[in-house]
Design a protein around this motif. Sequence first.
Motif, mmCIF file in Angstrom:
data_model
loop_
_atom_site.group_PDB
_atom_site.id
_atom_site.type_symbol
_atom_site.label_atom_id
_atom_site.label_comp_id
_atom_site.label_asym_id
_atom_site.label_seq_id
_atom_site.Cartn_x
_atom_site.Cartn_y
_atom_site.Cartn_z
ATOM 1 N N UNK A 165 0.768 -1.237 0.000
ATOM 2 C CA UNK A 165 0.000 0.000 0.000
ATOM 3 C C UNK A 165 0.796 1.282 0.000
ATOM 4 N N UNK A 166 2.116 1.210 0.105
ATOM 5 C CA UNK A 166 2.908 2.443 0.150
ATOM 6 C C UNK A 166 2.757 3.202 -1.170
ATOM 7 N N UNK A 167 2.469 4.505 -1.119
ATOM 8 C CA UNK A 167 2.244 5.276 -2.350
ATOM 9 C C UNK A 167 3.466 5.314 -3.263
ATOM 10 N N UNK A 168 3.205 5.287 -4.560
ATOM 11 C CA UNK A 168 4.282 5.308 -5.547
ATOM 12 C C UNK A 168 5.157 6.547 -5.380
ATOM 13 N N UNK A 169 4.536 7.693 -5.101
ATOM 14 C CA UNK A 169 5.308 8.931 -4.973
ATOM 15 C C UNK A 169 6.330 8.855 -3.847
ATOM 16 N N UNK A 216 2.151 15.841 2.293
ATOM 17 C CA UNK A 216 1.052 15.285 1.518
ATOM 18 C C UNK A 216 1.470 15.216 0.050
ATOM 19 N N UNK A 217 1.076 14.170 -0.638
ATOM 20 C CA UNK A 217 1.404 14.029 -2.056
ATOM 21 C C UNK A 217 0.537 14.989 -2.869
ATOM 22 N N UNK A 237 -0.046 6.076 5.359
ATOM 23 C CA UNK A 237 1.257 6.580 4.950
ATOM 24 C C UNK A 237 1.369 8.102 4.913
ATOM 25 N N UNK A 238 0.310 8.800 4.561
ATOM 26 C CA UNK A 238 0.415 10.256 4.463
ATOM 27 C C UNK A 238 0.239 10.883 5.847
ATOM 28 N N UNK A 280 -4.026 15.947 6.935
ATOM 29 C CA UNK A 280 -5.316 15.381 6.524
ATOM 30 C C UNK A 280 -6.470 15.794 7.428
ATOM 31 N N UNK A 281 -6.243 15.764 8.731
ATOM 32 C CA UNK A 281 -7.321 15.892 9.719
ATOM 33 C C UNK A 281 -7.756 17.345 9.889
#
Length: 288
Positions: free
Chosen positions: A67-71, A91-92, A209-210, A215-216
């Motif tokens: 699940x780790x983001x590609x970026x 954040x991506x 991951x982010x 986010x919150x």
Amino acid sequence: MLIKEALQTGRQFLTWHNIPSAHLDARVLLSHVTGLDYTALLLQSRQPLTAEQQQQYRRLLDRRAYGEPVAYLTGHKEFMGLDFIVTPAVLIPRPDTELLAETALAHLRQQPGPLAADVGTGSGAIAVSLACLLPGLRLWAVDLSAEALAVARQNAQLHRVDHRITFLQGNLLAPLPPSLQGRLDVIAANLPYIPSGEIDGLMPDVKDYEPHLALDGGLDGLDLYRRLVPAAHRFLKPGGLLLMEIGPGQGEAACQMLPPEDWQAEVKHDLAGRRRLVTARKITRAQK
């Protein structure tokens, strides 16, 4: 293993692990490992990978499968046609946010000696993009996270605009010098807007991951925007724009934070037709 075989194996592996973007992710990771763009991968499809490249590719595929983001795996993400360094501290950058950058750019191009602030700058994607696309622009970029600001500074240096961006650590507009009050043409804000109760329901590559700090957004996702609006009114010049990225379903509540005697507000839709960006123009005395 040949390049074409590695690409096929990677796609199959990620598909088996239920990664929706398996084909794209396998290509991006293989490009990262080989240093070849997609066209070169096709043209050199019968070239073999070195043993080291095979091992690196396999490790990246394993991490993506979890699940780790590609970026975060490649350390890079494109935004507004520019390459940005990204780390788990930021954040991506999302394509949806280009609407905010494009709206800011259109307004700033009409101003003599434009001045702007980017609140919650993160990777610096918005501030750096605006600086690159508008050479006469002067910016102040603010973030609460020292780690995020370090990444933003890297990106400003990468694109050679660091001499026109002042990076400040702190909460919202508090670090801005008082001398900027009433002078800014644009305040861009892509602040956390996910309601606290919805964080656990986000996709694993986001929630696991982010950074949750990015986010919150509190109970209804708009806590930080409520605190931003009064300060933004002090720092914007008459006719200046406050731009706030929001989530679907937040448009009406966001506009209610903007007193009609002080702001002309509207909500713009993104390419998917979702209400994504609140644009609020500070009303001039003549308009009141």
